[in-house]
Design a protein around this motif. Structure first.
Motif, PDB file in Angstrom:
ATOM      1  N   LEU A 147     -22.550 -11.650 -45.128  1.00  8.51           N
ATOM      2  CA  LEU A 147     -22.000 -10.450 -44.396  1.00  8.51           C
ATOM      3  C   LEU A 147     -22.632  -9.145 -45.244  1.00  8.51           C
ATOM      4  O   LEU A 147     -22.941  -9.269 -46.188  1.00  8.51           O
ATOM      5  N   THR A 182     -14.932  -1.256 -39.421  1.00  7.55           N
ATOM      6  CA  THR A 182     -15.309  -1.790 -38.364  1.00  7.55           C
ATOM      7  C   THR A 182     -15.996  -2.885 -38.624  1.00  7.55           C
ATOM      8  O   THR A 182     -16.661  -3.087 -39.889  1.00  7.55           O
ATOM      9  N   PHE A 183     -15.856  -3.965 -37.866  1.00  4.83           N
ATOM     10  CA  PHE A 183     -16.690  -5.366 -37.937  1.00  4.83           C
ATOM     11  C   PHE A 183     -17.507  -5.409 -36.857  1.00  4.83           C
ATOM     12  O   PHE A 183     -17.342  -4.834 -35.778  1.00  4.83           O
ATOM     13  N   SER A 184     -18.733  -5.761 -36.983  1.00  7.16           N
ATOM     14  CA  SER A 184     -19.690  -6.206 -35.987  1.00  7.16           C
ATOM     15  C   SER A 184     -20.177  -7.386 -36.205  1.00  7.16           C
ATOM     16  O   SER A 184     -21.155  -7.311 -37.358  1.00  7.16           O
ATOM     17  N   LEU A 185     -20.710  -8.029 -35.028  1.00  6.26           N
ATOM     18  CA  LEU A 185     -21.274  -9.516 -35.478  1.00  6.26           C
ATOM     19  C   LEU A 185     -22.572  -9.490 -34.669  1.00  6.26           C
ATOM     20  O   LEU A 185     -22.721  -8.811 -33.652  1.00  6.26           O
ATOM     21  N   SER A 186     -23.732  -9.705 -35.449  1.00  9.74           N
ATOM     22  CA  SER A 186     -24.984  -9.335 -34.735  1.00  9.74           C
ATOM     23  C   SER A 186     -25.905 -10.594 -34.853  1.00  9.74           C
ATOM     24  O   SER A 186     -25.830 -11.167 -35.966  1.00  9.74           O
ATOM     25  N   TYR A 203     -24.263  -3.500 -49.046  1.00 12.18           N
ATOM     26  CA  TYR A 203     -23.966  -4.727 -49.842  1.00 12.18           C
ATOM     27  C   TYR A 203     -24.090  -6.114 -49.121  1.00 12.18           C
ATOM     28  O   TYR A 203     -23.636  -6.145 -47.984  1.00 12.18           O
ATOM     29  N   LEU A 249     -22.949  -9.699 -49.089  1.00 13.33           N
ATOM     30  CA  LEU A 249     -21.956 -10.540 -49.755  1.00 13.33           C
ATOM     31  C   LEU A 249     -22.123 -11.928 -49.313  1.00 13.33           C
ATOM     32  O   LEU A 249     -21.824 -12.274 -48.031  1.00 13.33           O
ATOM     33  N   PHE A 291     -22.216  -5.243 -45.866  1.00 14.11           N
ATOM     34  CA  PHE A 291     -21.090  -4.340 -45.911  1.00 14.11           C
ATOM     35  C   PHE A 291     -21.816  -2.826 -46.100  1.00 14.11           C
ATOM     36  O   PHE A 291     -22.255  -2.532 -46.993  1.00 14.11           O
ATOM     37  N   LEU A 333     -19.264 -15.649 -48.187  1.00 11.83           N
ATOM     38  CA  LEU A 333     -18.284 -15.703 -47.376  1.00 11.83           C
ATOM     39  C   LEU A 333     -18.627 -16.467 -46.292  1.00 11.83           C
ATOM     40  O   LEU A 333     -19.691 -16.468 -45.871  1.00 11.83           O
ATOM     41  N   ASP A 334     -17.773 -17.499 -45.829  1.00  9.57           N
ATOM     42  CA  ASP A 334     -18.282 -18.192 -44.674  1.00  9.57           C
ATOM     43  C   ASP A 334     -18.004 -17.587 -43.320  1.00  9.57           C
ATOM     44  O   ASP A 334     -17.035 -17.102 -42.964  1.00  9.57           O
ATOM     45  N   VAL A 389     -12.198  -1.870 -45.271  1.00  7.94           N
ATOM     46  CA  VAL A 389     -13.128  -2.130 -43.838  1.00  7.94           C
ATOM     47  C   VAL A 389     -12.814  -1.278 -42.791  1.00  7.94           C
ATOM     48  O   VAL A 389     -11.546  -1.143 -42.492  1.00  7.94           O
ATOM     49  N   SER A 413     -25.464 -12.415 -38.159  1.00  8.04           N
ATOM     50  CA  SER A 413     -25.096 -11.696 -39.339  1.00  8.04           C
ATOM     51  C   SER A 413     -23.884 -10.952 -38.950  1.00  8.04           C
ATOM     52  O   SER A 413     -23.872 -10.092 -37.994  1.00  8.04           O
ATOM     53  N   LEU A 414     -22.944 -10.964 -39.874  1.00  5.54           N
ATOM     54  CA  LEU A 414     -21.895 -10.165 -39.723  1.00  5.54           C
ATOM     55  C   LEU A 414     -22.042  -8.975 -40.408  1.00  5.54           C
ATOM     56  O   LEU A 414     -22.147  -8.785 -41.806  1.00  5.54           O
ATOM     57  N   SER A 415     -21.471  -7.806 -39.886  1.00  3.75           N
ATOM     58  CA  SER A 415     -21.802  -6.440 -40.637  1.00  3.75           C
ATOM     59  C   SER A 415     -20.540  -5.809 -40.709  1.00  3.75           C
ATOM     60  O   SER A 415     -19.831  -5.761 -39.529  1.00  3.75           O
ATOM     61  N   ALA A 416     -20.025  -5.242 -41.690  1.00  4.57           N
ATOM     62  CA  ALA A 416     -18.830  -4.505 -41.722  1.00  4.57           C
ATOM     63  C   ALA A 416     -19.165  -3.075 -42.078  1.00  4.57           C
ATOM     64  O   ALA A 416     -19.930  -2.664 -42.921  1.00  4.57           O
TER      65      ALA A 416
END
Lengths: 143, 143
Positions: free
Chosen positions: B95, A126-130, B106, B108, B97, B111-112, A124, B128-131
DNA sequence: AATAAAATGCAATAATGTTGCATTTGCGGT
DNA sequence: ACCGCAAATGCAACATTATTGCATTTTATT
């Protein structure tokens, strides 16, 4: 130190030449709290070639001056990175809120996002929450 | 019940007619764990018009059969929603990715993701969380 | 088999993003 | 203050992704 001086310093710090188009982009982006789309920028920036704008934006992105997010239409939007983003390593761990009605992208910097464990193998950066939904403005209109 | 029967049932459940192009889309998407881009779909789907493909994808999206995510190029990618997504309300809290090297997305699912509190006024529909980073495949290649 | 609604295919067009190259400009060195 | 070079810009052409209108075909129902 006024805005313009800050921008000039910012350019110098990243070894980018001080040009009129670049200053305009910085000034436009710094004036907004939401990310701005390329088309929006294009329409307000005045006498600057489309291609130049693209190149400025990608140069800024590489240097960590701005970051790019896609709105619900899939068009690129740009926003200035928060102050310390350039020094350290580009950490965009903030929340992007996409309004389904006006399609604007809000950058909400000061929420803490919990990093999540990924399966082995993924590296990983970077992370980002949207989130998607209605922004305050559109929420009001609909009510 | 084999795959094809499942797809037909899925279409019927959403009041969509059973057509060859639609079955092909479902079959292609169900075969992959990563989201598939429109261009990719287009190149493998065979004798189906580009416009039809767009329309199928947006119909499926509206019905909650698939969801759409943008990759790092800003092009739309599609993936089947996890099983129960259609019944309840479209919850994409998983998530995404994005691989910076191959640009694949991807999904995933398991994952909580911790929902985050937003400032007042925002009405959230989905999270939604993206990495971004390197996926296992690309990670190996670089090493 | 007949029918109506829905889905498809085709043509045209729009919007967004990219590449190559000639010209201009910022800026460091002198 | 001037020179020269690398960098930035502007222009033209092109590539890719997405949308719209309309005629035709197909599905599902009676």
């Amino acid at each position: 130190m006024n805005n313009n001086q800050q921008f000039e310093y910012l350019l110098k710090r990243h070894q980018l030449k001080r040009t009129e188009p670049r200053l305009r982009v910085l000034s436009l982006l710094s004036a907004k709290s939401v990310a701005t789309s390329q088309p929006d920028l294009e329409s307000v920036i005045g006498d600057v070639d489309r291609v130049t704008l693209y190149r400025i934006l990608s140069a800024f992105e590489e240097k960590g001056i701005i970051h790019k997010v896609f709105d619900l239409n899939g068009t690129a939007n740009y926003a200035l990175c928060s102050s310390d983003c350039a020094e350290h390593d580009h950490h965009d761990e903030h929340l992007h809120f996409n309004c389904t009605s006006c399609k604007k992208v809000y950058c909400l910097d000061d929420l803490d996002v919990q990093p999540v464990k990924l399966p082995a193998g993924f590296k990983v950066e970077t992370f980002s929450l949207s989130a998607t939904g209605l922004c305050p403005k559109c929420n009001n209109k609909e009510a």
